[in-house]
Design a protein around this motif. Structure first.
Motif, PDB file in Angstrom:
ATOM      1  N   GLY A  69     -87.388   5.175  43.854  1.00  0.00           N
ATOM      2  CA  GLY A  69     -86.931   4.311  42.530  1.00  0.00           C
ATOM      3  C   GLY A  69     -88.306   3.519  42.130  1.00  0.00           C
ATOM      4  O   GLY A  69     -88.901   2.733  43.246  1.00  0.00           O
ATOM      5  N   TYR A  70     -88.591   3.329  40.866  1.00  0.00           N
ATOM      6  CA  TYR A  70     -89.535   2.367  40.547  1.00  0.00           C
ATOM      7  C   TYR A  70     -89.511   2.093  39.254  1.00  0.00           C
ATOM      8  O   TYR A  70     -88.822   2.567  38.109  1.00  0.00           O
ATOM      9  N   ALA A  71     -90.199   1.041  38.812  1.00  0.00           N
ATOM     10  CA  ALA A  71     -90.083   0.829  37.181  1.00  0.00           C
ATOM     11  C   ALA A  71     -91.266   1.435  36.535  1.00  0.00           C
ATOM     12  O   ALA A  71     -92.468   1.074  36.847  1.00  0.00           O
ATOM     13  N   ALA A  72     -91.240   2.234  35.526  1.00  0.00           N
ATOM     14  CA  ALA A  72     -92.342   2.789  34.694  1.00  0.00           C
ATOM     15  C   ALA A  72     -93.472   1.929  34.075  1.00  0.00           C
ATOM     16  O   ALA A  72     -92.756   0.755  33.827  1.00  0.00           O
ATOM     17  N   SER A  73     -94.294   2.167  33.563  1.00  0.00           N
ATOM     18  CA  SER A  73     -95.192   1.260  32.730  1.00  0.00           C
ATOM     19  C   SER A  73     -94.356   0.567  31.866  1.00  0.00           C
ATOM     20  O   SER A  73     -94.724  -0.573  31.080  1.00  0.00           O
ATOM     21  N   SER A  74     -93.420   1.577  31.152  1.00  0.00           N
ATOM     22  CA  SER A  74     -92.837   0.613  29.996  1.00  0.00           C
ATOM     23  C   SER A  74     -91.620  -0.172  30.255  1.00  0.00           C
ATOM     24  O   SER A  74     -91.028  -0.852  29.546  1.00  0.00           O
ATOM     25  N   GLY A  75     -91.489  -0.173  31.733  1.00  0.00           N
ATOM     26  CA  GLY A  75     -90.320  -1.110  32.167  1.00  0.00           C
ATOM     27  C   GLY A  75     -89.247  -0.339  32.418  1.00  0.00           C
ATOM     28  O   GLY A  75     -88.106  -0.804  32.868  1.00  0.00           O
ATOM     29  N   LYS A  76     -89.251   0.822  31.867  1.00  0.00           N
ATOM     30  CA  LYS A  76     -88.004   1.848  32.201  1.00  0.00           C
ATOM     31  C   LYS A  76     -87.812   2.071  33.449  1.00  0.00           C
ATOM     32  O   LYS A  76     -88.744   2.292  34.287  1.00  0.00           O
ATOM     33  N   ALA A  77     -86.519   2.087  34.160  1.00  0.00           N
ATOM     34  CA  ALA A  77     -86.000   2.280  35.489  1.00  0.00           C
ATOM     35  C   ALA A  77     -85.916   3.824  35.701  1.00  0.00           C
ATOM     36  O   ALA A  77     -85.288   4.472  34.989  1.00  0.00           O
ATOM     37  N   VAL A  78     -86.730   4.222  36.864  1.00  0.00           N
ATOM     38  CA  VAL A  78     -86.659   5.673  37.185  1.00  0.00           C
ATOM     39  C   VAL A  78     -86.044   5.587  38.363  1.00  0.00           C
ATOM     40  O   VAL A  78     -86.653   5.081  39.583  1.00  0.00           O
ATOM     41  N   GLN A  79     -84.964   6.105  38.746  1.00  0.00           N
ATOM     42  CA  GLN A  79     -84.261   6.370  39.769  1.00  0.00           C
ATOM     43  C   GLN A  79     -84.541   7.219  40.607  1.00  0.00           C
ATOM     44  O   GLN A  79     -85.191   8.530  40.289  1.00  0.00           O
ATOM     45  N   ALA A  80     -84.533   7.214  41.930  1.00  0.00           N
ATOM     46  CA  ALA A  80     -84.726   8.355  43.011  1.00  0.00           C
ATOM     47  C   ALA A  80     -84.123   9.701  42.567  1.00  0.00           C
ATOM     48  O   ALA A  80     -84.635  10.630  42.908  1.00  0.00           O
ATOM     49  N   GLY A  81     -82.700   9.177  42.045  1.00  0.00           N
ATOM     50  CA  GLY A  81     -82.091  10.755  41.813  1.00  0.00           C
ATOM     51  C   GLY A  81     -82.522  11.209  40.604  1.00  0.00           C
ATOM     52  O   GLY A  81     -82.091  12.474  40.305  1.00  0.00           O
ATOM     53  N   ASP A  82     -83.428  10.701  39.689  1.00  0.00           N
ATOM     54  CA  ASP A  82     -83.823  11.456  38.616  1.00  0.00           C
ATOM     55  C   ASP A  82     -84.896  12.332  38.706  1.00  0.00           C
ATOM     56  O   ASP A  82     -85.476  13.083  37.870  1.00  0.00           O
TER      57      ASP A  82
END
Length: 395
Positions: free
Chosen positions: A286-299
Motif C-alpha cells: 500500500g502507498y499514497a499516490a502523488s495525488s494523495g489517493k490511497a492505493v491498497q496492496a489488494g488493488d
C-alpha cells in the motif's frame, strides 16, 4: 541589424494519456522539414523550446518534463491496410537533439484522435456515431497500432467518464491495441535480445543485478526494487532530487542498452536517451499516490516505477506499460515473479499516480516467446489548435 520574422505553422496541442505534445500534419510543415534531417530537428527543438540550459522550456511549447517535450507528425499512410503514418519525436530538454528511436504509447492515443480531427481518415470509414477504428502505422518502430476512437456526429467524442490515474479530469475512453509488440521493430530481433528471461547484468559502479531485458512496446530493462535499495512505492521527489540515484539509473540503462545490442559503445547512450527505459518492480504494497489517493496492496498485482529521459516518470509511459503487460504474461521474468508468478493475461500495476491495467497474451512458438497483441485504455483531448510560431531562421 535585420532579424528574421516569425513564421506560423498549423499545429494542434494535444493531451494523450498522461503526456502532451505538439501535433502536425506532414503537409503543413515547411518543405525542408517534410523529410527527416537537421532542419526538422531544429524546427521541433525551437517549437518545444530546446535546448534550454535552465531546463524550463519557457520559450517554447514544452513543459520541461519528458512527458511534455514531444512532437508528432501524421500523414496519410503509405502502408497497405493502414489509415495514417505516425512519427514521434522525443525532444531533449537541455541538449540539442531529437530522439527518434522509439514510440510514445500515450501519444499513440492522441494520434488516433488527431487523425480524425485532421481529416486524414477516409470519410467512408467514419461512422455517424459509435467507434471509429483507426489503423495506425507507427513509423519509428515499424509496428501497427489500432485505436478505437469514439465518435459522435462524425466527430471525435472527447468528453466522457473514463478516469485515468495521472490525468485530473475524466474523458472518453480510447482503447489501444498494440499488434505484434514482441520486438522493437528497429532491431528486428527476439523479444528477449539476450536470449534469457533473467540475466545477471554487470553495471559499472553499481554491481551485478538481476535484470529482465525485453523489447516489447519499447526496449525496457527491469530490475528488482529491493536490489537497488527501493520499496517500489517511491514518488518522483524521492528519486528525481537525488543526483546520485539518477546517475545509478543511467548506469543501469547504459549497461542494459549495451547488453541488448541497442548501442555499441557507452558514449552512444547520450544520443539515445529515449530508449531503453529502466524500471524497477516490487511485490504489492500500500502507498499514497502523488495525488494523495490511497492505493491498497489488494488493488494491484505488483508495483512498477519507470524512468524516462533520465527522470522518474510521474505515472507510466504507455509503451512501458506494454512492456510490463508482456513481461508479466511470461512466467519467470522479474515482472511476472513480482506479480506472484504463473500464467496471466492481464496485470494491474501501481505507479506513482495510481493504478493501470494492461492485458497481453503470450505463447511459445519454436522455443521463442511471442505476444500478438497488448491492450490498454487511455484518453485524449485537443487542448489548443491553430498555429505555432517560430523565428523564420530557426531551422
Amino acid at each position: 541589424m535585420s532579424h528574421a520574422a516569425q513564421i506560423k505553422i498549423p499545429a494542434t496541442y494535444m493531451r494523450g494519456g498522461t503526456s502532451k505534445g505538439v501535433f502536425f500534419r506532414l503537409q503543413d510543415l515547411p518543405e525542408s522539414c517534410q523529410v527527416p534531417g537537421a532542419a526538422r530537428d531544429r524546427l521541433f527543438m525551437r517549437v518545444i523550446g530546446s535546448p534550454d540550459p535552465y531546463s524550463a522550456q519557457i520559450d517554447g511549447m514544452g513543459g520541461a518534463t519528458s512527458s511534455t517535450s514531444k512532437c508528432v507528425i501524421l500523414s496519410k499512410s503509405s502502408q497497405p491496410d493502414h489509415d495514417v503514418d505516425y512519427l514521434y519525436g522525443q525532444v531533449s530538454i537541455d541538449k540539442a537533439f531529437v530522439d527518434w528511436s522509439g514510440n510514445c504509447g500515450n501519444l499513440s492515443t492522441a494520434a488516433g484522435a488527431f487523425a480524425l480531427h485532421a481529416g486524414l481518415i477516409d470519410p467512408a470509414r467514419v461512422p455517424d456515431n459509435g467507434v471509429c477504428v483507426v489503423r495506425i502505422w507507427q513509423a519509428n518502430i515499424q509496428k501497427t497500432i489500432i485505436a478505437h476512437v469514439p465518435v459522435s456526429a462524425r466527430q471525435v467524442q472527447e468528453t466522457g467518464d473514463f478516469e485515468l490515474d495521472g490525468v485530473t479530469f475524466p474523458a472518453a475512453e480510447i482503447v489501444l491495441e498494440f499488434l505484434d509488440p514482441s520486438d522493437d521493430g528497429e532491431e528486428g530481433g527476439s523479444m528477449f535480445p539476450t536470449g534469457n528471461l533473467v540475466d545477471d547484468l554487470e553495471v559499472p559502479g553499481v554491481g551485478t543485478l538481476k535484470a529482465t531485458m525485453i523489447s516489447a512496446g519499447i526496449p525496457t530493462v527491469f530490475v528488482n526494487a529491493a536490489d537497488i535499495g527501493y520499496q517500489g512505492t517511491e514518488l518522483r521527489d524521492d528519486i528525481n532530487g537525488d543526483p546520485a540515484a539518477l546517475a545509478r539509473f543511467e548506469a543501469i540503462r547504459v549497461a542494459g542498452a549495451l547488453r541488448m545490442g541497442l548501442i555499441r559503445t557507452a558514449a552512444e547512450a547520450a544520443t539515445r536517451q529515449h530508449t531503453p527505459k529502466v524500471a524497477f518492480v516490487a511485490n504489492p504494497k500500500g502507498y499514497a499516490a502523488s495525488s494523495g489517493k490511497a492505493v491498497q496492496a489488494g488493488d494491484v498485482d505488483l508495483l512498477v516505477r519507470a524512468l524516462s529521459m533520465g527522470k522518474l516518470h510521474h505515472a507510466m509511459m504507455g509503451t512501458a506499460a506494454v512492456a510490463i503487460g508482456t513481461a508479466a504474461a511470461i512466467p519467470g521474468t522479474l515482472v511476472n515473479l513480482a506479480a506472484g508468478g504463473g500464467e496471466r493475461t492481464a496485470v494491474r500495476f501501481g505507479h506513482p499516480s495510481g493504478v493501470l491495467r494492461v492485458g497481453a497474451e503470450a505463447t511459445r512458438i519454436d522455443g521463442e516467446w511471442v505476444v500478438k497483441k497488448a491492450i490498454m485504455s487511455r484518453s485524449a483531448r485537443v487542448l489548443m489548435e491553430g498555429w505555432v510560431r517560430v523565428p523564420g531562421d530557426a531551422f
